[in-house]
Write a protein that holds these residues in place. Structure first.
Motif, mmCIF file in Angstrom:
data_model
loop_
_atom_site.group_PDB
_atom_site.id
_atom_site.type_symbol
_atom_site.label_atom_id
_atom_site.label_comp_id
_atom_site.label_asym_id
_atom_site.label_seq_id
_atom_site.Cartn_x
_atom_site.Cartn_y
_atom_site.Cartn_z
ATOM 1 N N LEU A 20 57.813 45.740 35.200
ATOM 2 C CA LEU A 20 56.951 44.594 35.391
ATOM 3 C C LEU A 20 56.042 44.815 36.589
ATOM 4 N N LEU A 78 50.253 41.063 36.756
ATOM 5 C CA LEU A 78 50.554 39.888 35.944
ATOM 6 C C LEU A 78 50.095 38.610 36.647
ATOM 7 N N ILE A 114 47.100 35.898 35.283
ATOM 8 C CA ILE A 114 47.393 34.558 34.771
ATOM 9 C C ILE A 114 46.872 33.435 35.657
ATOM 10 N N GLY A 171 59.926 30.642 27.039
ATOM 11 C CA GLY A 171 59.993 32.100 27.086
ATOM 12 C C GLY A 171 61.346 32.662 26.727
ATOM 13 N N LEU A 199 52.650 32.846 27.555
ATOM 14 C CA LEU A 199 53.728 33.737 27.139
ATOM 15 C C LEU A 199 53.309 34.702 26.036
ATOM 16 N N TYR A 255 49.619 36.802 27.753
ATOM 17 C CA TYR A 255 49.614 37.480 29.049
ATOM 18 C C TYR A 255 50.895 38.218 29.374
ATOM 19 N N LEU A 256 52.018 37.771 28.826
ATOM 20 C CA LEU A 256 53.292 38.396 29.162
ATOM 21 C C LEU A 256 53.477 39.656 28.323
ATOM 22 N N GLN A 260 59.600 42.115 28.091
ATOM 23 C CA GLN A 260 59.983 41.620 29.408
ATOM 24 C C GLN A 260 61.136 40.631 29.295
ATOM 25 N N ALA A 297 60.428 38.229 34.304
ATOM 26 C CA ALA A 297 59.003 38.080 34.024
ATOM 27 C C ALA A 297 58.669 36.631 33.655
ATOM 28 N N VAL A 298 59.513 36.022 32.835
ATOM 29 C CA VAL A 298 59.294 34.625 32.449
ATOM 30 C C VAL A 298 59.390 33.725 33.672
ATOM 31 N N VAL A 345 56.185 33.974 35.726
ATOM 32 C CA VAL A 345 55.104 33.190 35.129
ATOM 33 C C VAL A 345 55.286 31.713 35.446
#
Length: 227
Positions: A3, A8, A12, A61, A157, A160-161, A165, A169-170, A173
């Protein structure tokens, strides 16, 4: 897949800013709340939006996104339910009292600030709901029937994700959303507070309430166009 936190985050933040600060159900409700109660007393409402949206992103997510992809009708059902609730809110906005009247009505209502969305507290009348600012829990719960918040969460989600992941990662975000969203939406409550004196005249207040109701209905257009 590793990640890249910085990449990221930078990707976002602009999306979150645009989605958070542009007109939508949350911001229109905050503008109206700022008019009736002021920005400071609308703070629990703002925190409920940011924290509730972040929790919604995490839960989406971790499973809801895949569930919606497998069962599109379920997602549509949530969206239509949210739009029905927004129709009710628009009607309530047309009946909102003047700022001074709201303060006087709240003084007559026991129990302090509301903790449930208007009409959702057991035994609460519409008049009582209009006389009190929306609380933290009520604002957080509202995100689950807010079509724009669903669009934002699913967009973050899915677009962009990076695939593959996990929870970290969630969570990132969701954290970036909460931190970025709060100052964006606070602008609307502050703007409403500055309109309080000007809206003391009944004709201006009526025009404002009906304008907010119409804007709330128009905020559903993007969801309808995606059907």
């Amino acid at each position: 897949m590793s990640l890249d936190v910085l990449t990221l985050t930078l990707s976002i933040v602009p999306y979150i800013v645009v989605m958070s600060i542009t007109p939508g159900p949350n911001n229109l409700m905050l503008l109206s709340s700022g008019v009736r109660f002021g920005a400071q007393r609308s703070l629990p409402h703002m925190l409920g939006i940011s924290v509730g949206g972040a929790v919604m992103i995490v839960l989406t997510g971790l499973g809801l996104l895949e569930l919606f992809q497998r069962h599109p009708l379920l997602q549509q059902g949530v969206q239509w339910g949210g739009m029905a609730y927004l129709l009710w809110l628009a009607w309530q906005m047309t009946r909102a009292p003047a700022p001074q009247e709201a303060l006087e009505q709240e003084a007559l209502v026991p129990g302090g600030a509301a903790q449930q969305p208007p009409g959702h507290a057991q035994g609460a009348s519409s008049a009582e709901a209009l006389a009190r600012p929306l609380g933290f829990l009520g604002a957080a719960a509202f995100q689950w029937v807010n079509p724009k918040m669903w669009m934002m969460a699913l967009g973050l989600l899915s677009a962009y994700l990076p695939p593959g992941q996990g929870v970290a990662a969630v969570a990132l975000v969701a954290l970036v959303f909460g931190v970025t969203n709060l100052p964006c939406i606070s602008v609307w409550a502050i703007a409403g507070q500055h309109l309080r004196h000007w809206l003391q005249q009944p004709a201006r207040l009526q025009a404002f309430n009906w304008s907010m109701a119409a804007a709330l209905l128009l905020s559903m257009a993007p969801v309808l166009l995606r059907q």
